[in-house]
Write an enzyme that holds these catalytic residues in place. Structure first.
Site: not given
Length: 331
Positions: A146, A183, A37, A52, A39, A10-11
């Site tokens: 994302e 996503q 991942e 983010h 964003d 996650h990030r």
């Protein structure tokens, strides 16, 4: 569905390094994460970068750059007023003069020693990192981008979808089995992407509220409505997975204790959708009362539900529990 749940960094390894930096992604890869991942937001000149949010005062040292002081402003993004500096007001060249910093220093003081060290990476740089390590390690490192606030960016003529697809296609991401998931918390941009690509798509599901494109269009459905049998069947028409807030799978009571699991995993699987749960973190601040000081126990419980993947800030912990659980299952 996947027998071995995927571990999504996650990030990056954001429990150990400031999030959305190449250093955070690299550490997660070395831990063994299956996917990293980013964003994605846009610069003024249409380049996709990893942050983010498009407001960057919490994740960069932009406030220290006096040459950009006049760009501090207030904007309404997805119905919320935000004040600070925004990526869409900077060219990539200007963004590259900034450096990342820890987003939650009050919880991750140890990460602040890395403040002001690393650049803000582009999507292309993240892809290059994943591909280079895939060759180096002899295993596929997936990416899990994302699209952040797609309606907002489309409305300021910086649509995320076209540059995303162009970049992915140029880098050989074409087929449904390629190591990638795309996503979004919105629905219409995923439906649009489904018409343009065979790459797997993930409908993100939040604990409360509704997709912002629904707000704009007057659609009254909420995220909860998307989890009904008919809602899941609708998602399955354009997506291959749901990325879901873990508290929907196992709710918490008013004392922060876990209640009984819901039937969402079984229902999603019945609609041929994978289930990826978010976000797993080691700090007690984020853990339910049942697992204070024992983040491993939380993973074990969620893996026992049959989920297909987890988003984790601590992919080393997630991998240790997953692989231990897998070896127990085999024996």
């Amino acid at each position: 569905m996947n027998k071995k749940p995927i571990i999504i960094a996650h990030r990056g390894a954001s429990g150990y390094r400031p999030e959305h930096t190449l250093a955070a992604y690299e550490l997660a890869i070395n831990f063994g994460a299956d996917y990293i991942e980013p964003d994605l937001v846009s610069t003024q000149d249409g380049v996709l970068i990893a942050r983010h949010e498009s407001e960057i005062s919490e994740t960069t040292n932009v406030a220290k750059h006096t040459e950009f002081a006049q760009r501090r402003t207030t904007k309404i993004i997805d119905g919320e007023s935000k004040t600070g500096w925004f990526t869409e007001d900077f060219t990539l060249a200007e963004i590259k003069t900034l450096r990342a910093k820890e987003r939650i220093p009050q919880l991750r003081q140890h990460n602040t020693v890395y403040d002001d060290l690393w650049e803000i990476p582009t999507l292309q740089e993240i892809i290059d990192l994943a591909k280079n390590y895939s060759k180096k390690l002899g295993r596929k490192i997936g990416i899990y981008p994302e699209t952040k606030h797609p309606t907002y960016f489309r409305n300021i003529n910086l649509s995320l979808e076209e540059p995303l697809l162009t970049t992915l296609q140029a880098n050989g991401y074409h087929e449904k089995n390629d190591p990638i998931f795309i996503q979004s918390f919105e629905v219409s941009n995923l439906q649009y992407l489904a018409q343009k690509t065979h790459l797997p798509l993930v409908q993100l599901i939040n604990l409360t509220g509704q997709p912002y494109d629904f707000v704009i269009s007057g659609d009254v459905r909420t995220y909860t409505d998307l989890l009904t049998k008919s809602g899941l069947e609708e998602i399955a028409k354009y997506a291959q997975a749901i990325g879901i807030h873990k508290d929907i799978l196992i709710p918490r009571d008013h004392k922060n204790k876990l209640r009984s699991p819901t039937s969402v995993v079984a229902n999603a699987h019945a609609s041929n959708l994978q289930v990826h749960a978010w976000t797993f973190r080691n700090e007690d601040y984020f853990l339910p009362l049942d697992f204070q000081g024992n983040p491993q126990g939380e993973y074990e419980l969620f893996f026992s539900l049959g989920i297909d993947g987890v988003f984790s800030d601590f992919s080393d912990t997630a991998l240790n529990v997953r692989d231990r659980s897998q070896s127990l299952d085999i024996s």
